[in-house]
Design a protein around this motif. Structure first.
Motif, PDB file in Angstrom:
ATOM      1  N   GLY A1013       0.815  -1.211   0.000  1.00 15.33           N
ATOM      2  CA  GLY A1013       0.000   0.000   0.000  1.00 15.33           C
ATOM      3  C   GLY A1013       0.845   1.256   0.000  1.00 15.33           C
ATOM      4  O   GLY A1013       0.512   2.253  -0.661  1.00 15.33           O
ATOM      5  N   THR A1014       1.960   1.231   0.728  1.00 10.67           N
ATOM      6  CA  THR A1014       2.823   2.398   0.808  1.00 10.67           C
ATOM      7  C   THR A1014       3.453   2.705  -0.550  1.00 10.67           C
ATOM      8  O   THR A1014       3.448   3.861  -1.003  1.00 10.67           O
ATOM      9  N   LEU A1015       3.997   1.698  -1.203  1.00 14.31           N
ATOM     10  CA  LEU A1015       4.612   1.912  -2.511  1.00 14.31           C
ATOM     11  C   LEU A1015       3.582   2.373  -3.534  1.00 14.31           C
ATOM     12  O   LEU A1015       3.861   3.274  -4.355  1.00 14.31           O
ATOM     13  N   THR A1016       2.403   1.795  -3.495  1.00 14.63           N
ATOM     14  CA  THR A1016       1.343   2.206  -4.422  1.00 14.63           C
ATOM     15  C   THR A1016       0.951   3.658  -4.183  1.00 14.63           C
ATOM     16  O   THR A1016       0.813   4.452  -5.133  1.00 14.63           O
ATOM     17  N   ASN A1017       0.791   4.036  -2.925  1.00 11.47           N
ATOM     18  CA  ASN A1017       0.415   5.415  -2.608  1.00 11.47           C
ATOM     19  C   ASN A1017       1.502   6.409  -3.002  1.00 11.47           C
ATOM     20  O   ASN A1017       1.209   7.490  -3.507  1.00 11.47           O
ATOM     21  N   VAL A1018       2.755   6.061  -2.754  1.00 12.13           N
ATOM     22  CA  VAL A1018       3.850   6.950  -3.147  1.00 12.13           C
ATOM     23  C   VAL A1018       3.811   7.187  -4.651  1.00 12.13           C
ATOM     24  O   VAL A1018       3.954   8.331  -5.125  1.00 12.13           O
ATOM     25  N   SER A1019       3.608   6.147  -5.409  1.00 12.02           N
ATOM     26  CA  SER A1019       3.607   6.266  -6.871  1.00 12.02           C
ATOM     27  C   SER A1019       2.484   7.174  -7.353  1.00 12.02           C
ATOM     28  O   SER A1019       2.703   8.091  -8.160  1.00 12.02           O
ATOM     29  N   PHE A1020       1.272   6.947  -6.860  1.00 14.58           N
ATOM     30  CA  PHE A1020       0.136   7.751  -7.312  1.00 14.58           C
ATOM     31  C   PHE A1020       0.232   9.198  -6.826  1.00 14.58           C
ATOM     32  O   PHE A1020      -0.055  10.134  -7.581  1.00 14.58           O
ATOM     33  N   HIS A1021       0.642   9.403  -5.576  1.00 13.73           N
ATOM     34  CA  HIS A1021       0.723  10.760  -5.051  1.00 13.73           C
ATOM     35  C   HIS A1021       1.861  11.553  -5.687  1.00 13.73           C
ATOM     36  O   HIS A1021       1.745  12.770  -5.869  1.00 13.73           O
ATOM     37  N   LEU A1022       2.954  10.894  -6.034  1.00  7.65           N
ATOM     38  CA  LEU A1022       4.067  11.588  -6.683  1.00  7.65           C
ATOM     39  C   LEU A1022       3.637  12.145  -8.030  1.00  7.65           C
ATOM     40  O   LEU A1022       3.852  13.333  -8.331  1.00  7.65           O
ATOM     41  N   THR A1023       3.021  11.310  -8.833  1.00  6.40           N
ATOM     42  CA  THR A1023       2.567  11.782 -10.145  1.00  6.40           C
ATOM     43  C   THR A1023       1.448  12.801  -9.995  1.00  6.40           C
ATOM     44  O   THR A1023       1.356  13.758 -10.776  1.00  6.40           O
ATOM     45  N   SER A1024       0.610  12.657  -8.981  1.00  4.81           N
ATOM     46  CA  SER A1024      -0.477  13.609  -8.747  1.00  4.81           C
ATOM     47  C   SER A1024       0.061  14.989  -8.397  1.00  4.81           C
ATOM     48  O   SER A1024      -0.469  16.007  -8.861  1.00  4.81           O
ATOM     49  N   CYS A1025       1.111  15.046  -7.585  1.00  4.49           N
ATOM     50  CA  CYS A1025       1.689  16.344  -7.203  1.00  4.49           C
ATOM     51  C   CYS A1025       2.243  17.074  -8.423  1.00  4.49           C
ATOM     52  O   CYS A1025       2.077  18.292  -8.567  1.00  4.49           O
ATOM     53  N   PHE A1026       2.891  16.348  -9.314  1.00  5.31           N
ATOM     54  CA  PHE A1026       3.390  16.981 -10.541  1.00  5.31           C
ATOM     55  C   PHE A1026       2.232  17.475 -11.396  1.00  5.31           C
ATOM     56  O   PHE A1026       2.317  18.532 -12.037  1.00  5.31           O
ATOM     57  N   SER A1027       1.138  16.729 -11.385  1.00  3.20           N
ATOM     58  CA  SER A1027      -0.037  17.134 -12.150  1.00  3.20           C
ATOM     59  C   SER A1027      -0.624  18.437 -11.614  1.00  3.20           C
ATOM     60  O   SER A1027      -0.922  19.367 -12.375  1.00  3.20           O
ATOM     61  N   VAL A1028      -0.783  18.537 -10.300  1.00  2.00           N
ATOM     62  CA  VAL A1028      -1.344  19.753  -9.698  1.00  2.00           C
ATOM     63  C   VAL A1028      -0.403  20.932  -9.905  1.00  2.00           C
ATOM     64  O   VAL A1028      -0.844  22.064 -10.172  1.00  2.00           O
ATOM     65  N   ALA A1029       0.891  20.716  -9.780  1.00  2.36           N
ATOM     66  CA  ALA A1029       1.858  21.789 -10.011  1.00  2.36           C
ATOM     67  C   ALA A1029       1.737  22.304 -11.441  1.00  2.36           C
ATOM     68  O   ALA A1029       1.798  23.519 -11.688  1.00  2.36           O
ATOM     69  N   ALA A1030       1.551  21.386 -12.387  1.00  2.85           N
ATOM     70  CA  ALA A1030       1.395  21.807 -13.778  1.00  2.85           C
ATOM     71  C   ALA A1030       0.139  22.647 -13.956  1.00  2.85           C
ATOM     72  O   ALA A1030       0.149  23.686 -14.659  1.00  2.85           O
ATOM     73  N   LEU A1031      -0.974  22.247 -13.333  1.00  6.42           N
ATOM     74  CA  LEU A1031      -2.214  23.024 -13.428  1.00  6.42           C
ATOM     75  C   LEU A1031      -2.050  24.405 -12.806  1.00  6.42           C
ATOM     76  O   LEU A1031      -2.579  25.400 -13.319  1.00  6.42           O
ATOM     77  N   ALA A1032      -1.320  24.490 -11.676  1.00  5.93           N
ATOM     78  CA  ALA A1032      -1.098  25.788 -11.033  1.00  5.93           C
ATOM     79  C   ALA A1032      -0.283  26.700 -11.932  1.00  5.93           C
ATOM     80  O   ALA A1032      -0.545  27.914 -12.023  1.00  5.93           O
ATOM     81  N   ILE A1033       0.710  26.144 -12.604  1.00  7.13           N
ATOM     82  CA  ILE A1033       1.540  26.962 -13.507  1.00  7.13           C
ATOM     83  C   ILE A1033       0.728  27.434 -14.698  1.00  7.13           C
ATOM     84  O   ILE A1033       0.852  28.578 -15.139  1.00  7.13           O
ATOM     85  N   VAL A1034      -0.151  26.563 -15.222  1.00  2.16           N
ATOM     86  CA  VAL A1034      -1.016  26.973 -16.337  1.00  2.16           C
ATOM     87  C   VAL A1034      -1.945  28.107 -15.904  1.00  2.16           C
ATOM     88  O   VAL A1034      -2.205  29.059 -16.659  1.00  2.16           O
ATOM     89  N   ALA A1035      -2.460  28.021 -14.660  1.00  2.36           N
ATOM     90  CA  ALA A1035      -3.390  29.041 -14.171  1.00  2.36           C
ATOM     91  C   ALA A1035      -2.679  30.361 -13.915  1.00  2.36           C
ATOM     92  O   ALA A1035      -3.143  31.433 -14.325  1.00  2.36           O
ATOM     93  N   VAL A1036      -1.570  30.333 -13.194  1.00  3.35           N
ATOM     94  CA  VAL A1036      -0.808  31.540 -12.857  1.00  3.35           C
ATOM     95  C   VAL A1036       0.641  31.251 -13.202  1.00  3.35           C
ATOM     96  O   VAL A1036       1.343  30.553 -12.455  1.00  3.35           O
ATOM     97  N   SER A1037       1.059  31.778 -14.328  1.00  4.47           N
ATOM     98  CA  SER A1037       2.395  31.436 -14.824  1.00  4.47           C
ATOM     99  C   SER A1037       3.493  31.851 -13.861  1.00  4.47           C
ATOM    100  O   SER A1037       4.553  31.222 -13.801  1.00  4.47           O
ATOM    101  N   TYR A1038       3.230  32.936 -13.097  1.00  2.00           N
ATOM    102  CA  TYR A1038       4.247  33.396 -12.143  1.00  2.00           C
ATOM    103  C   TYR A1038       4.498  32.368 -11.027  1.00  2.00           C
ATOM    104  O   TYR A1038       5.534  32.413 -10.372  1.00  2.00           O
ATOM    105  N   SER A1039       3.541  31.478 -10.812  1.00  2.00           N
ATOM    106  CA  SER A1039       3.733  30.479  -9.763  1.00  2.00           C
ATOM    107  C   SER A1039       4.853  29.506 -10.109  1.00  2.00           C
ATOM    108  O   SER A1039       5.380  28.828  -9.238  1.00  2.00           O
ATOM    109  N   ALA A1040       5.220  29.477 -11.390  1.00  2.00           N
ATOM    110  CA  ALA A1040       6.332  28.610 -11.780  1.00  2.00           C
ATOM    111  C   ALA A1040       7.611  29.015 -11.080  1.00  2.00           C
ATOM    112  O   ALA A1040       8.489  28.177 -10.815  1.00  2.00           O
ATOM    113  N   ALA A1041       7.736  30.322 -10.779  1.00  2.00           N
ATOM    114  CA  ALA A1041       8.932  30.792 -10.076  1.00  2.00           C
ATOM    115  C   ALA A1041       8.978  30.269  -8.645  1.00  2.00           C
ATOM    116  O   ALA A1041      10.059  30.143  -8.060  1.00  2.00           O
ATOM    117  N   MET A1042       7.794  29.977  -8.069  1.00  2.00           N
ATOM    118  CA  MET A1042       7.753  29.487  -6.687  1.00  2.00           C
ATOM    119  C   MET A1042       7.986  27.985  -6.590  1.00  2.00           C
ATOM    120  O   MET A1042       8.388  27.493  -5.538  1.00  2.00           O
TER     121      MET A1042
END
Length: 1462
Positions: A1013-1042
């Motif tokens: 369960g731990t390895l499965t959760n790490v895998s899904f949450h890791l890719t999910s975090c990159f996904s949300v970061a990408a959406l935040a950058i698309v919404a507010v490009s300046y957030s890419a600097a943060m």
């Protein structure tokens, strides 16, 4: 007054709460009336109402804190604050103030009263409370937040700068006072309260922010931690306290009827209630998020203006409050849940152990205790809190979320509701299978752990018999069967995981599809951007609790299954002591046999007369039949009494006659099938034939729970002839004996248990055949110094009953009981009046000098074993930073190709998830511009993305749980198993059984249940975090600097955290080993613990071990929540900055994508927290894999053969054996010196010598169980160093001193390799005369031959002597060219000894026989005798030739033996 001021004055006179007119303070503020009423008067009034009660409560307490500068600083700050409140009251009361009203005057008056109350309560709390005041801190914290709004309003009004300045100064003073009140007072505690834990002395802010963990995290960063470095945890978690909490409820009959779950919930009902408040606060914070997101999206969609900016900044502040509140509330409720988990863990473990001490001693070998402790309790603690804390709050959140969705999308809200109902019903149906499937799996684990424990506890015998490879296969086959059964549970688990996540994927599709289709049919416009984003936020709030409920329901069923297993164990019939104590009866009648052991409650005990010759104040009286099963007596109608006048009673009889059963009946362990047993006291010293020792020093084993009395202790040591042994041991009586005393010889173990029985100074002592296995000199010494007329037992006035085969010294007894083979007393009375059959005569072996000094003896290989090496004995710096090679090792066990497939599925799931969110934004934007014209295009692709996403997730989870993990678990278990089974005896004797079992239970539990369960959760949450970061950058490009700063901060945060968490996980695993060892030792010595009356002492000791084990467990949970809190605060800061950027960049930000980013920000917060949490859990859980890797790589392996090529298939065929200048060493201590010995084919050799002379080392050398050596041993002209050791052992037949039988069928025990036919097995068992005893084990008469061979062998299956005969039958079936016997006649009577010798002479006539023996009665029949002394061969030749030399070593041994016969 101008018009603007007039407008504001009118607005501020209303309750508001908000100022709606844009001309008054920008239209963004609270009214003064609202602020003064709600933000000042209300909290002040509440404080003043509660303060007197708090003052009275605190005043009653003792002084706990010394005077300090901190108290002075608090008083100074309070005085300043009171002065400012007085000034504020004067200014508000001034006629010149435009806003002077009764409300503001009342507010200032109450503020001054609060300051005065603080002046009284604060110093009192400082002196009498060990922690900062929760009450004062809560008030100050709330009032600081409220006063900040009041100060802002005062400066915006601008009418009276003095009031604004005084309010600002008051706020600053209040902040200072809050800081001072929050300061830890630990360093100021008086001496008697220094024991309090860091948590107990921490205040509200410290607990909310987990600041009290800072010293631990700092220490973990700087250095390698040990269990002793961990500070104590909350006193509420003390094991004795939680044990009493649960047991006080469980022992009540009405709660036992209601069940263990109800008992647990009632025992800690207040803790459960505490969880619900912060949990509902968390629900409240989460339900505000859709409103925030809707408002922010609307503001960004509106045209830019001053009021829009103000509202935007206000929303940024609201976002900060909500996200910070979410993080803090979640941290608080999780902390309370962890406390409850720890309480439940301590309470359940202590209750199970207490019940374990009430088991029947014969049930301990197949007891589920270890599985209940290692699997069921851990499983309950992992999941049960989810059921407690999630189900009710999530139902509330679900209901509110449905209503919110209805406000946005109307009747379409029924679509996710229908989905919720279907999924919940499916989850409930699936959950109904969880308990049964989990039970099957856990029972399979229990079988494997019990069998592994038994094998590991007898590794010396296993290796000597050449069965290491066979048992390796057997244990691994049990593991494979267990993993196959686990797949049924894993399929259900993977189905449940998919059930949790897939509805979230399709809820969005169903909702938007239904809304769009209805709008198309009705000709209306479809959803807008704001509507879409808000609905997504609400769906997240809706589906989140649904997922938790779907997760919690099966987990609750699984936990209920574990509860049920524990409850069944707790409700099992306990051992019941049916003996009567002299304190319970006034008299006894030996001629009244009608009273049965199972009906004591119904017997009238009054009016009986004391039998003639028996003192009512001092006796043991027996008139009973005993057995181990109802209706099957082993000892029949025994009637005798023992008093101080006849202090020593001897019980003799043939093998299997029931001597041990009779003693166990007097102890209350065997069933009293008929009649009664009376004892003066139930505290009895007991010395079993199989010595029971705990893993401690020799002194600790002897003194037990009594205090150390040096004079008496030295007397006991002398009486038991232990002086010489202690002088030879490097650490004397501080030498650690190891698990089951593996570092000692059999005679040493037996004498230590005898010494323990004497040292206890009880009024009654029972000894079960304790003289066997002792050399002649030692045996003579014990007979004289312990049991003789002037022995120590007589001196201290102990009534002694000794069961023995050695009856040549019956003259020392006061009375003798002779049993026949059917368990009847055939003769009874003083020894001079009884003629004992020659078949019973078993002369004490009297080899050796009459002196005890034996200055030339050396310890055997076992005697010189090193101290026990606990896992934490060497603190490895690698524990802090981890080891990437562990990942490689674990991933290799999973399979690299399988991992790539799994990773591809996870990445695909995330990609299509991101596409879904982007697509709904583009779809809603298209609706705003072109209506609902392209419905099929947008809806079709949206559904396709959801379907592919769901398929990838289902495939990844199933593939990991059902395919990859079982294969990995099988490989990891095999690595540990092979390392143990192939380790040399020097390693096994230096490692506790509990430590080894921990690797097969807890480590495998992590590998099986936690890591997937731990390895499965790490895998899904890791890719999910990159996904949300990408959406935040698309919404507010300046957030890419943060983003780089955020990821760098997260990287260093997890690095700082991991140094401590990794160590705590390892310490958690290691701290369980002593606890498990203690439990195993208690199960092994249950009869002795009860006999000595040590139950309470052992319960206390168990609680001490449990306290130690609880520390790393609880602290690990706490620092995990510290990490989650810090990550939550980081995400709150990131979200707030993102919102501020969106407001500043108004017009340049896509409102839809920004709304999507905010919708996912809660998921980002959760995902980031879960990523680091599961990553660290993966790191710490990989501690189990690290232990597997380290153990499998670093555990020494028995030396590989120096030559190449295998011996002939029939080797050994002749059995010729040659020792050439053979010297053996053990840890640099020589145990054999320059042995030159030749044994011809078919010769029978007897090996004699004093204990420690090297006899055992000689036969261990043949079997390759001595580490270092010089010279060579040739077997059939082949050097044994060139042959694999296990192959040598397989080619040799061996009968060990301790008869080895395992929990298997009679057929498996007789023929472990499966090479003999049933007819051969029956014939061998019949030849040694145990076949009839085996068939008698049927409940309804004799067993049929087939059923008898399938009967399970357990502890009560055969007597000790019969077990030895069974092992001889096993040797008959093996039939190799060489037979090694290690004291085969030590536990049998004279007639059985003759029978064994006859079988050896007749059935092994063509075999080379080497027998180690203390008894010299039959050695004249051997071809040659080898006499060892101090590791050297002093004589070797035909026995009669050696006897011819009167000054020879053998001649002296034999002459002493003959004197003993006389």
């Amino acid at each position: 007054m101008n018009s603007s001021e007039a407008i504001c004055h009118g607005v501020d006179a209303s309750f508001g709460p908000g100022v709606q007119d844009p001309t008054c303070r920008g239209g963004f503020d609270f009214t003064i009336l609202f602020e003064e009423t709600v933000m000042s008067i209300l909290p002040s009034a509440c404080f003043l109402l509660i303060a007197p009660l708090q003052t009275v409560r605190v005043f009653k307490g003792a002084v706990r804190v010394r005077p300090s500068l901190l108290r002075t600083a608090k008083l100074a700050a309070i005085c300043i604050y009171a002065g400012l409140q007085l000034a504020l009251l004067v200014l508000w009361s001034s006629p010149s103030s435009l806003y002077t009203t009764p409300v503001v005057v009342a507010s200032s008056t109450l503020g001054l009263c609060v300051a005065l109350a603080l002046g009284v309560l604060s110093p009192l709390e400082h002196h009498k409370s060990p922690r900062p005041s929760f009450f004062i801190t809560t008030y100050l914290l709330l009032s600081v937040l409220f006063d900040a709004a009041r100060v802002r309003t005062a400066w915006l009004v601008g009418e009276n700068r003095q009031i604004a300045a005084v309010l600002s100064a008051s706020l600053i003073t209040k902040v200072l006072l809050l800081v001072l009140e929050a300061v830890d007072k630990r360093r100021f505690l008086v001496q008697s309260y220094h024991y309090l834990s860091h948590e107990a002395t921490s205040g509200l802010l410290s607990r909310s922010l987990f600041w009290w963990l800072t010293p631990l995290l700092s220490d973990g960063w700087k250095r390698v931690l040990s269990v002793g470095d961990l500070f104590s945890i909350s006193e509420k978690l003390a094991s004795d306290r939680v044990a009493e909490d649960l047991q006080s409820v469980w022992k009540q009959e009405q709660w036992q009827r209601r069940g263990l779950v109800a008992s647990v919930m009632w025992a800690w009902r207040s803790e459960v209630a505490k969880i619900l408040f912060p949990r509902f606060c968390l629900v409240g914070f989460r339900l505000t998020q859709p409103f925030l997101i809707e408002r922010v999206v609307r503001i960004l969609s509106e045209s830019e203006g001053l009021q829009t900016k103000n509202h935007g900044y206000g929303m940024a502040g609201a976002v900060a409050i909500v996200y910070v509140g979410t993080a803090v509330a979640d941290g608080f409720q999780q902390h309370l849940r962890y406390r409850l988990m720890t309480m439940m863990r301590g309470g359940l473990i202590s209750t199970i152990y207490r019940k374990a001490l009430q088991l029947h001693s014969t049930d301990s070998s197949d007891s589920p205790v270890m599985t209940l402790l290692g699997t069921d309790v851990e499983r309950i603690c992992e999941v049960w809190h989810e059921a407690i804390a999630e189900i009710l709050p999530n139902i509330v959140q679900l209901g509110v979320a449905v209503w919110l969705l209805y406000r946005q999308m109307g009747a379409v809200c029924v679509a996710p509701v229908i989905l919720v109902l279907v999924v919940t019903a499916t989850s409930l149906k699936a959950a109904s299978y969880v308990t049964a499937r989990q039970k099957q799996w856990i029972e399979a684990i229990q079988v494997r752990i019990n069998f592994t424990s038994h094998v590991l506890g007898s590794m010396k015998s296993v290796k000597m018999l050449g069965l290491a490879e066979k048992f390796e296969l057997m244990i691994q086959s049990l593991r494979i069967r267990e993993l196959e059964l686990s797949k049924r549970f894993r399929r259900l688990s993977s189905f449940n995981i998919c059930l949790i996540n897939v509805p979230h994927h399709f809820s969005q599709f169903l909702t938007f599809a239904a809304f769009a289709i209805i709008a198309q049919i009705q000709g209306q416009s479809s959803f807008s951007v704001t509507q879409a984003v808000t609905s997504l936020a609400i769906l997240d709030v809706l589906m989140g609790p649904l997922a938790m409920m779907i997760y919690a329901i099966p987990q609750a069923y699984a936990a209920l299954g574990c509860f049920r297993r524990i409850e069944e164990f707790l409700l099992e019939a306990a051992w019941s002591d049916k003996r009567l104590c002299s304190g319970e009866v006034s008299s006894v009648d030996l001629d009244k046999p009608s009273m049965t052991g199972r009906g004591f409650e119904e017997v009238e005990l009054q009016g009986q007369s004391v039998p003639e010759g028996v003192s009512s104040a001092d006796f043991v009286a027996v008139n009973a039949s005993f057995g181990w099963r109802d209706g099957l007596p082993v000892v029949n109608h025994v009637k005798f009494s023992a008093t101080k006048d006849n202090g020593l009673t001897l019980i003799i009889g043939p093998v299997g006659c029931g001597k041990s059963t009779l003693l166990k009946g007097i102890l209350g362990e065997a069933l009293i099938l008929e009649g009664s047993v009376w004892v003066k006291t139930k505290k009895i010293s007991f010395c079993d034939h199989n010595p029971w020792l705990v893993n401690g020093s020799i002194r600790e084993n002897i003194i037990g729970t009594a205090g150390y009395d040096k004079a008496f202790y030295d007397s006991v040591i002398h009486s038991c002839a232990l002086n010489t042994d202690l002088d030879q041991l490097p650490n004397g009586d501080d030498t650690i004996v190891g698990s089951k005393g593996v570092t000692l010889s059999g005679g040493q173990k037996q004498r230590i248990t005898i010494a323990r029985a004497i040292y206890a100074r009880t009024q009654i002592s029972l000894f079960d055949d304790v003289l066997t296995g002792l050399d002649a000199v030692t045996q003579e010494a014990l007979l004289e110094r312990v049991f003789g007329p002037r022995g120590i037992l007589r001196q201290i006035g102990t009534i002694t009953i000794l069961a023995t085969h050695a009856v040549n010294k019956v003259a020392i007894a006061d009375q003798v009981l002779v049993l026949d083979k059917d368990g009847h007393v055939v003769k009874q009375g003083p020894p001079d009046r009884i003629s004992i059959s020659e078949n019973f005569i078993h002369p004490a072996s009297t080899e050796g000098d009459a002196e005890l000094s034996n200055k030339h003896s050396v310890p055997s290989a076992e005697d010189k074993a090193p101290k026990q090496q606990e896992p934490n004995s060497d603190l490895d710096p690698q524990r802090q930073v981890g080891d990437m090679s562990v990942y490689k090792f674990y991933f290799s066990s999973l399979g690299w190709v399988s991992l790539v497939i799994f990773a591809g599925a996870v990445i695909a799931n995330t990609v299509f998830s991101t596409l879904q969110y982007a697509w709904i934004t583009l779809w809603s934007r298209d609706n705003d511009t072109s209506g609902n014209s392209n419905l099929g295009y947008w809806l079709g692709l949206y559904g396709l993305f959801g379907f592919v996403r769901s398929f990838c997730m289902i495939f990844a989870v199933y593939f990991m749980y059902v395919v990859i993990v079982p294969r990995s678990a099988q490989n990891l278990h095999l690595s540990v198993l092979q390392a143990v089974m192939r380790a040399p005896m020097s390693f096994l004797t230096g490692t506790t059984t509990g430590s080894l079992i921990n690797r097969f239970s807890q480590d495998m539990n992590l590998v099986d249940m936690t890591l997937p369960g731990t390895l499965t959760n790490v895998s899904f949450h890791l890719t999910s975090c990159f996904s949300v970061a990408a959406l935040a950058i698309v919404a507010v490009s300046y957030s890419a600097a943060m983003m780089p700063f955020l990821f760098v901060a997260v990287f260093y945060l997890q690095r700082f955290y991991l140094r401590t968490s990794r160590q705590l996980r390892l310490l958690d695993l290691e701290a369980k080993a002593p606890l498990y060892s203690h439990v195993l030792e208690s199960l092994d010595g249950m009869a002795s613990i009860r006999a000595y009356g040590w139950g309470d002492s052992y319960i206390s000791k168990n609680l001490q071990y449990l306290d130690t084990a609880q520390k790393p467990y609880y602290l690990l949970l706490c620092i995990q929540q510290w990490l989650a809190l810090v990550l939550g605060l980081m995400v709150a800061a990131f979200t707030t900055i993102l919102t501020i950027l969106a407001v500043v960049l108004h017009g340049k930000v896509d409102a839809g994508f920004f709304g999507i980013a905010l919708v996912n920000m809660e998921g980002f917060c959760y995902g980031l927290a879960m990523l680091i949490s599961f990553w660290t859990k993966l790191e710490t859980s990989l501690g189990a894999v690290s232990r597997v890797k380290t153990f499998s790589e670093d555990t020494p392996c028995e030396e590989s053969p120096s030559g190449s090529g295998a011996p002939p298939a029939e080797w050994p065929s002749r059995g010729t054996l040659v020792f050439e200048n053979w010297s053996a060493f053990y840890t640099d201590t020589p145990v054999l010196r320059n042995i030159n010995l030749t044994v011809k084919s078919g010769e029978r050799i007897a090996v004699c010598g004093r204990t420690g002379s090297g006899k055992s080392s000689l036969i261990l050398s043949i079997l390759g169980m001595v580490n270092a050596s010089s010279g060579q041993i040739l077997l059939d002209d082949i050097d044994l160093s060139t042959i694999p050791k296990d192959l040598t052992r397989k080619g040799v037949t061996c009968v060990t001193q301790d008869p080895f039988l395992f929990n298997g069928s009679v057929r498996q025990n007789a023929d472990p390799l499966g090479e003999a036919t049933d007819e051969d097995i029956i014939a061998a068992l019949d030849k040694v005369e145990v076949w009839s005893a085996i068939r008698k084990n049927g409940d309804d008469g004799p067993l049929a031959p087939e059923k008898a061979l399938e009967a399970t062998v357990d502890d009560k299956f055969l007597s000790h002597g019969q077990r030895q005969l069974f092992c001889l039958a096993r040797a008959l079936l093996k039939r190799s060219a060489i037979l090694i016997l290690d004291e085969p006649t030590s536990s049998v009577d004279a007639s059985t000894e003759l029978k064994i010798q006859s079988i050896i002479e007749s059935d092994f006539v063509n075999c080379t026989v080497i027998m180690v023996t203390h008894k010299l009665s039959g050695v004249l029949k051997f071809d040659k005798v080898a006499v060892l002394d101090n590791g050297a061969l002093v004589e070797y030749g035909p026995p009669r030739e050696l006897l011819a030399s009167r000054d020879g070593a053998f001649s002296k041994l034999y002459s002493t033996h003959e004197k003993g016969r006389e």
